[in-house]
Scaffold this active site. Structure first.
Site, PDB file in Angstrom:
ATOM      1  N   ASP A   7     -29.582  48.397  55.703  1.00  0.00           N
ATOM      2  CA  ASP A   7     -30.814  48.738  56.415  1.00  0.00           C
ATOM      3  C   ASP A   7     -31.557  49.753  55.543  1.00  0.00           C
ATOM      4  O   ASP A   7     -31.156  50.044  54.407  1.00  0.00           O
ATOM      5  CB  ASP A   7     -30.530  49.217  57.851  1.00  0.00           C
ATOM      6  CG  ASP A   7     -29.871  50.597  57.925  1.00  0.00           C
ATOM      7  OD1 ASP A   7     -29.594  51.201  56.860  1.00  0.00           O
ATOM      8  OD2 ASP A   7     -29.635  51.083  59.048  1.00  0.00           O
ATOM      9  N   CYS A  63     -25.238  50.979  55.938  1.00  0.00           N
ATOM     10  CA  CYS A  63     -26.245  51.628  56.793  1.00  0.00           C
ATOM     11  C   CYS A  63     -26.038  53.128  56.632  1.00  0.00           C
ATOM     12  O   CYS A  63     -25.390  53.576  55.678  1.00  0.00           O
ATOM     13  CB  CYS A  63     -26.171  51.147  58.234  1.00  0.00           C
ATOM     14  SG  CYS A  63     -24.640  51.521  59.113  1.00  0.00           S
ATOM     15  N   GLY A  64     -26.567  53.929  57.529  1.00  0.00           N
ATOM     16  CA  GLY A  64     -26.454  55.381  57.367  1.00  0.00           C
ATOM     17  C   GLY A  64     -25.001  55.846  57.398  1.00  0.00           C
ATOM     18  O   GLY A  64     -24.550  56.605  56.545  1.00  0.00           O
ATOM     19  N   GLY A  66     -22.359  53.432  58.195  1.00  0.00           N
ATOM     20  CA  GLY A  66     -21.487  52.260  58.052  1.00  0.00           C
ATOM     21  C   GLY A  66     -20.923  51.814  59.397  1.00  0.00           C
ATOM     22  O   GLY A  66     -20.348  50.724  59.509  1.00  0.00           O
ATOM     23  N   ILE A  67     -21.102  52.641  60.407  1.00  0.00           N
ATOM     24  CA  ILE A  67     -20.483  52.339  61.706  1.00  0.00           C
ATOM     25  C   ILE A  67     -21.242  51.238  62.453  1.00  0.00           C
ATOM     26  O   ILE A  67     -20.632  50.289  62.965  1.00  0.00           O
ATOM     27  CB  ILE A  67     -20.376  53.612  62.573  1.00  0.00           C
ATOM     28  CG1 ILE A  67     -19.448  54.628  61.904  1.00  0.00           C
ATOM     29  CG2 ILE A  67     -19.840  53.259  63.968  1.00  0.00           C
ATOM     30  CD1 ILE A  67     -19.411  55.991  62.593  1.00  0.00           C
ATOM     31  N   GLY A  68     -22.551  51.349  62.498  1.00  0.00           N
ATOM     32  CA  GLY A  68     -23.340  50.323  63.198  1.00  0.00           C
ATOM     33  C   GLY A  68     -23.095  48.952  62.583  1.00  0.00           C
ATOM     34  O   GLY A  68     -22.898  47.961  63.294  1.00  0.00           O
ATOM     35  N   HIS A  96      -3.593  44.103  53.881  1.00  0.00           N
ATOM     36  CA  HIS A  96      -2.984  43.848  55.190  1.00  0.00           C
ATOM     37  C   HIS A  96      -3.897  43.144  56.200  1.00  0.00           C
ATOM     38  O   HIS A  96      -3.398  42.396  57.036  1.00  0.00           O
ATOM     39  CB  HIS A  96      -2.509  45.171  55.805  1.00  0.00           C
ATOM     40  CG  HIS A  96      -1.293  45.727  55.122  1.00  0.00           C
ATOM     41  ND1 HIS A  96      -0.617  46.830  55.577  1.00  0.00           N
ATOM     42  CD2 HIS A  96      -0.624  45.315  53.995  1.00  0.00           C
ATOM     43  CE1 HIS A  96       0.414  47.097  54.777  1.00  0.00           C
ATOM     44  NE2 HIS A  96       0.430  46.188  53.800  1.00  0.00           N
ATOM     45  N   ARG A 130       4.010  38.673  56.599  1.00  0.00           N
ATOM     46  CA  ARG A 130       3.930  39.118  57.995  1.00  0.00           C
ATOM     47  C   ARG A 130       2.507  39.513  58.385  1.00  0.00           C
ATOM     48  O   ARG A 130       2.149  39.477  59.568  1.00  0.00           O
ATOM     49  CB  ARG A 130       4.884  40.295  58.231  1.00  0.00           C
ATOM     50  CG  ARG A 130       4.528  41.572  57.506  1.00  0.00           C
ATOM     51  CD  ARG A 130       5.638  42.611  57.638  1.00  0.00           C
ATOM     52  NE  ARG A 130       5.240  43.926  57.156  1.00  0.00           N
ATOM     53  CZ  ARG A 130       5.232  44.279  55.876  1.00  0.00           C
ATOM     54  NH1 ARG A 130       5.565  43.414  54.947  1.00  0.00           N
ATOM     55  NH2 ARG A 130       4.875  45.497  55.520  1.00  0.00           N
ATOM     56  N   HIS A 131       1.703  39.841  57.398  1.00  0.00           N
ATOM     57  CA  HIS A 131       0.308  40.218  57.695  1.00  0.00           C
ATOM     58  C   HIS A 131      -0.532  39.003  58.084  1.00  0.00           C
ATOM     59  O   HIS A 131      -1.497  39.136  58.825  1.00  0.00           O
ATOM     60  CB  HIS A 131      -0.299  40.963  56.507  1.00  0.00           C
ATOM     61  CG  HIS A 131       0.493  42.177  56.147  1.00  0.00           C
ATOM     62  ND1 HIS A 131       0.596  43.262  56.988  1.00  0.00           N
ATOM     63  CD2 HIS A 131       1.271  42.446  55.071  1.00  0.00           C
ATOM     64  CE1 HIS A 131       1.397  44.161  56.441  1.00  0.00           C
ATOM     65  NE2 HIS A 131       1.826  43.690  55.276  1.00  0.00           N
TER      66      HIS A 131
END
Ligand code: RB5
Length: 144
Positions: A7, A63-64, A66-68, A96, A130-131
């Site tokens: 963004d 983004c600012g 990275g969470i959004g 993993h 296993r992963h």
């Protein structure tokens, strides 16, 4: 081919990543934005579509924080997006979780670290074993 998008908060960091990693031989499909304000969920969808359609192998979203981007990307079927801000997590989310999208915050990490993390993300393989079972369980939740 790596899909990349951001963004308005992530334009400069995206340019640094494209420039630095192109010099190392990585190829990018830049989905924007080039500077115009945009809403991060729209960009997350655009970049992830490149992956779910098979046009690109992996994606990078900025983004600012990275969470959004990571919240939005993880709503899309077939996408396993990881918010990356340190090398250990970045390496292990590939080993993993077989993450296919990395998200970074342009306002939380600098270009040197971001380029290093992007290179780790793009060069580390999935461990399987296993992963794989655990990734399959994530897919099963997605298909409920
Ligand atoms: C845009 O100002 C900002 O909200 C966005 O870049 C991002 O940080 C959201 O998670």
């Amino acid at each position: 081919m790596i899909a990349i998008g951001c963004d308005h908060a992530g334009v400069e960091l995206k340019k640094s990543i494209i420039q630095t990693l192109s010099e190392k031989g990585f190829e990018f499909c830049d989905m924007g934005t080039d500077g115009e304000p945009c809403d991060y969920p729209d960009m997350a969808e655009k970049v992830c579509e490149q992956i779910t359609s098979g046009k690109c192998e992996r994606g990078i979203l900025i983004c600012g924080t990275g969470i959004g981007m990571s919240i939005a990307a993880n709503k899309i079927k077939g996408i396993r997006a990881a918010l990356c801000a340190d090398s250990f997590s970045t390496r292990f989310t590939r080993l993993h979780n077989d993450s296919n999208v990395m998200c970074m915050g342009a306002r939380t990490i600098g270009p040197g670290l971001a380029c290093e993390l992007a290179e780790i993300f793009l060069t580390t393989g999935f461990e399987g074993g296993r992963h794989q079972r655990r990734v399959d369980l994530i897919t099963a939740i997605e298909n409920k």
